[in-house]
Design a protein around this motif. Structure first.
Motif, short mmCIF file in Angstrom:
data_model
loop_
_atom_site.label_atom_id
_atom_site.label_comp_id
_atom_site.label_asym_id
_atom_site.label_seq_id
_atom_site.Cartn_x
_atom_site.Cartn_y
_atom_site.Cartn_z
N LEU A 187 38.16 19.05 -11.98
CA LEU A 187 38.38 19.33 -10.57
C LEU A 187 39.66 20.15 -10.39
O LEU A 187 39.70 21.11 -9.61
CB LEU A 187 38.48 18.02 -9.77
N SER A 188 40.70 19.78 -11.13
CA SER A 188 41.95 20.55 -11.03
C SER A 188 41.78 21.93 -11.67
O SER A 188 42.32 22.92 -11.17
CB SER A 188 43.11 19.79 -11.68
N TRP A 189 41.00 22.00 -12.76
CA TRP A 189 40.72 23.32 -13.36
C TRP A 189 40.07 24.24 -12.32
O TRP A 189 40.44 25.40 -12.17
CB TRP A 189 39.78 23.20 -14.55
N ALA A 190 39.07 23.67 -11.62
CA ALA A 190 38.30 24.46 -10.65
C ALA A 190 39.16 24.89 -9.48
O ALA A 190 39.09 26.03 -9.01
CB ALA A 190 37.09 23.66 -10.17
N ASP A 194 41.81 28.07 -13.06
CA ASP A 194 41.91 28.33 -14.49
C ASP A 194 42.42 27.06 -15.18
O ASP A 194 43.34 26.40 -14.69
CB ASP A 194 42.88 29.49 -14.75
N LYS A 195 41.83 26.76 -16.34
CA LYS A 195 42.20 25.55 -17.07
C LYS A 195 43.65 25.60 -17.54
O LYS A 195 44.38 24.60 -17.46
CB LYS A 195 41.26 25.38 -18.27
N SER A 196 44.09 26.74 -18.00
CA SER A 196 45.46 26.87 -18.50
C SER A 196 46.48 26.70 -17.38
O SER A 196 47.54 26.09 -17.56
CB SER A 196 45.65 28.22 -19.20
N VAL A 197 46.14 27.22 -16.20
CA VAL A 197 47.03 27.06 -15.04
C VAL A 197 47.10 25.59 -14.64
O VAL A 197 48.19 25.06 -14.33
CB VAL A 197 46.54 27.91 -13.85
N SER A 214 43.01 15.79 -6.09
CA SER A 214 41.55 15.66 -6.14
C SER A 214 41.12 15.00 -7.44
O SER A 214 40.19 14.17 -7.46
CB SER A 214 40.90 17.04 -6.00
N ASP A 215 41.77 15.37 -8.53
CA ASP A 215 41.52 14.73 -9.83
C ASP A 215 41.89 13.25 -9.75
O ASP A 215 41.12 12.37 -10.16
CB ASP A 215 42.35 15.45 -10.89
#
Length: 655
Positions: A187-190, A194-197, A214-215
């Motif tokens: 959820l945080s990636w989305a 970006d996953k790295s961000v 949200s995560d």
């Protein structure tokens, strides 16, 4: 719609007992008196239960702890605008939350008309309102959605149907085990994009950032699980929509890079996790499917490949068995009309109206056989067919105290259809049929003075006794035949409290023995053995009470914790202890003992976690029972009627 109403409309599953209510939560807390940071670190465990998913599978549902309900409320208070603004970015979603719901005057007027029809159909003496808070729970969601709250609205929409004829190819896709497969960190990636961000901005310093919050909310309401969202509350669909909005955004951008434009080269409709793809070229639709797989794979999600089938125009999209069922019902109605017309030709002096014509036993038997054959031919759609049939058939059943043999036959046929697939929805539809017939019978009883002859009075009384006996026989037969499925039809036990004939103590004890760990079933039996005023025990059930005492003592005193900081934070333990500490069927000494235990445990918990919760919070949460012991038969009846007659029951089927 007020923010406080979120607690009434979006935190509980639809598949709950009719008499279950979270009033202690929504009456005890509001935006004005709510400390939004207070519950941030409290981790709770939902009360898990199961409903049928398919012929061989069950779906794990979650009734979240009251504290989790407040945590959802806290999240919405803080991030509502961010949720709606982000979800507006999807080009494909047809069920994205876009603003807070403000019911329109036209909707209210329509609801009033519907309620008036229900009052007439069910011969309700007490009028039912559409402005009560109860109706808001049944008929509304907290958010307004972009286009369609129900998938059938999508199927019937002009845009969707124009695309059916505009494009040459069609593909329906859905995500494999969507809600159980969601990794909460994704959820945080989305939301970060970006996953790295997301990893860069992870940690306590950024925990209140919308993506991280949200995560976190997805975890803390579900025992800190990072794999899977809880299934049931509308809130979970809102959280899941955030993830799929990012998938939509990236898919749309990827397709544009290949000069594929939405509503030109292709058209996509997404309803929760169901994708409907239209395209002009076969190679385009195949490419879109591959791109979608790639975007989902970024979040460890995959398509259900076993259900996808590429079609070339004309398309069969959905609803085949239901369309056939509608035809069967329409032909049944036409057959009844033809038989009625022939009857009127032979007996022109007859005052019988078509609205009073019940149909013959042969007509009803033929209908049953056709529906049974349809179920056999479309076994994978069994639940949909049975639910639709039981909801629709109610309007065909007419009772005026005459031709009891026909009504008895109808009752048996309808009950037999129900037996094929007991579930929460079908139980409500069946009970609604029973209530309609009972109310018509009682209406006849109330109007006995209108029958001039003593013979007529006696006949009417005998017919009422007859119909009540038949309803009891069928309901009891259902419970016996489907004893292993009583967890799906506990409300049938509650309904049977309204009947003159009663279930035996032995049978009720057998239910308690087999379902001692089911809070819902235990509540249903406990309610059944209360007296007519719901203020004490029906003395004929002392044996059942002794059994219930043992079951509750075991549930409370021998409860095996799931691993939380305190067992009071676990839904199963909390609901058992809280509700039975207020059960009017127990002696005051036993209620007080359970109540003292409850207070002692939350006092100790508050002393251990002073920053998170206060005794005053627990006083509000535990002020009342969540299973409404005090509710009378009329309240149960009205809720069943409204729940079985509104469309929201079926608008939340996508988990």
């Amino acid at each position: 719609m007020k923010k406080d109403l979120f607690l009434r409309t979006d935190v509980l599953p639809a598949e709950l007992p009719i008499l279950f209510s979270n009033k202690p939560v929504y009456l005890g807390f509001s935006k004005k008196n709510f400390d939004s940071e207070k519950f941030m670190n409290v981790v709770t465990v939902p009360y898990y239960y199961f409903i049928p998913k398919s012929n061989k599978e069950r779906r794990k549902m979650s009734l979240v702890h009251p504290i989790a309900q407040l945590q959802m409320f806290q999240y919405i208070l803080k991030y509502e605008d961010l949720v709606t603004s982000f979800c507006r970015n999807s080009q494909y979603s047809v069920r994205a939350p876009i603003k807070r719901n403000i019911p329109k005057t036209s909707e209210q007027e329509l609801r009033v008309k519907e309620i008036l029809k229900l009052e007439e159909e069910f011969s309700l003496v007490d009028k039912i309102s559409v402005t009560s808070e109860e109706d808001k729970i049944l008929f509304y969601n907290y958010f307004s959605y972009r286009r369609y709250t129900r998938i059938k609205d999508l199927y019937s929409s002009p845009k969707f149907n124009r695309d059916k004829y505009k494009y040459k190819f069609f593909l329906k896709l859905d995500i494999q085990q969507f809600f159980p497969s969601i990794y909460t960190h994704s959820l945080s990636w989305a939301l970060f994009g970006d996953k790295s961000v997301a990893k860069k901005y992870k940690g306590n310093l950024y925990k209140s950032a919308f993506p991280n919050a949200s995560d976190m909310i997805a975890q803390i309401i579900n025992f800190n699980e990072t794999h899977g969202l809880i299934i049931g509350p509308e809130f979970s669909r809102i959280i899941a929509e955030l993830l799929l909005t990012r998938v939509d955004i990236d898919l749309h951008a990827r397709l544009r890079e290949e000069n594929l434009y939405n509503k030109k080269n292709y058209s996509i409709y997404r309803y929760v996790d169901d994708y409907f793809l239209f395209a002009s070229k076969k190679e385009d639709i195949i490419y879109i499917e591959e791109c979608l797989k790639g975007e989902l794979n970024k979040y460890n999600l995959s398509l259900n490949v076993h259900k996808s089938m590429l079609q070339e125009k004309p398309f069969r999209i959905s609803g085949g068995p239901i369309l056939k069922l509608k035809i069967i019902l329409r032909e049944f109605k036409q057959d009844k009309k033809l038989a009625f017309d022939l009857k009127k030709e032979k007996e022109p002096e007859s005052l019988l109206l078509f609205s009073e014509y019940k149909g013959s036993i042969n007509q009803w038997n033929n209908l049953f056989n056709r529906v049974e054959d349809l179920i056999i031919e479309n076994y994978d759609s069994k639940t949909k067919i049975i639910n639709y049939f039981l909801k629709a058939i109610r309007s065909f059943i007419i009772y005026d105290g005459n031709h009891n043999y026909i009504i008895a036959n109808i009752l048996e046929l309808v009950s037999n259809i129900f037996i094929l697939d007991p579930n929460n929805n079908s139980t409500n539809y069946l009970i609604a049929i029973y209530i309609k017939l009972l109310n018509k019978a009682k209406e006849g009883r109330d109007n006995l003075e209108l029958v001039s002859s003593e013979v007529g009075n006696q006949k009417r009384i005998e017919s009422i006794v007859f119909i009540e006996e038949k309803i009891f026989q069928n309901a009891f037969r259902i419970l016996k035949v489907n004893f292993e499925s009583i967890e799906q039809m506990y409300d049938l036990v509650v309904f049977m409290k309204t009947l003159e004939k009663k279930l035996s103590s032995n049978f009720l004890c057998e239910i308690l023995s087999s379902y001692s760990e089911s809070y819902f079933v235990c509540c249903a039996v406990a309610y059944y053995i209360l007296d007519e005023d719901q203020k004490g025990l029906d003395l004929k059930y002392k044996t059942v009470t002794h059994k219930l005492v043992k079951v509750i003592d075991k549930a409370v005193n021998e409860y095996e914790p799931k691993g939380s900081v305190d067992k009071l934070l676990e839904g199963e333990y909390f609901y058992f202890l809280n509700d039975f500490s207020k059960y009017p069927g127990f002696f005051p000494s036993r209620r007080n003992k359970l109540a003292r235990k409850l207070v002692s445990e939350y006092t100790k918990l508050c002393n251990q976690t002073k920053k998170d919760m206060q005794i005053s919070d627990w006083d509000k949460i535990t002020k009342n029972s969540y299973f409404e012991w005090e509710s009378d038969n009329k309240k149960f009846e009205r809720r069943v009627i409204k729940k079985s007659s509104n469309s929201k029951m079926n608008s939340k089927a996508n988990y």
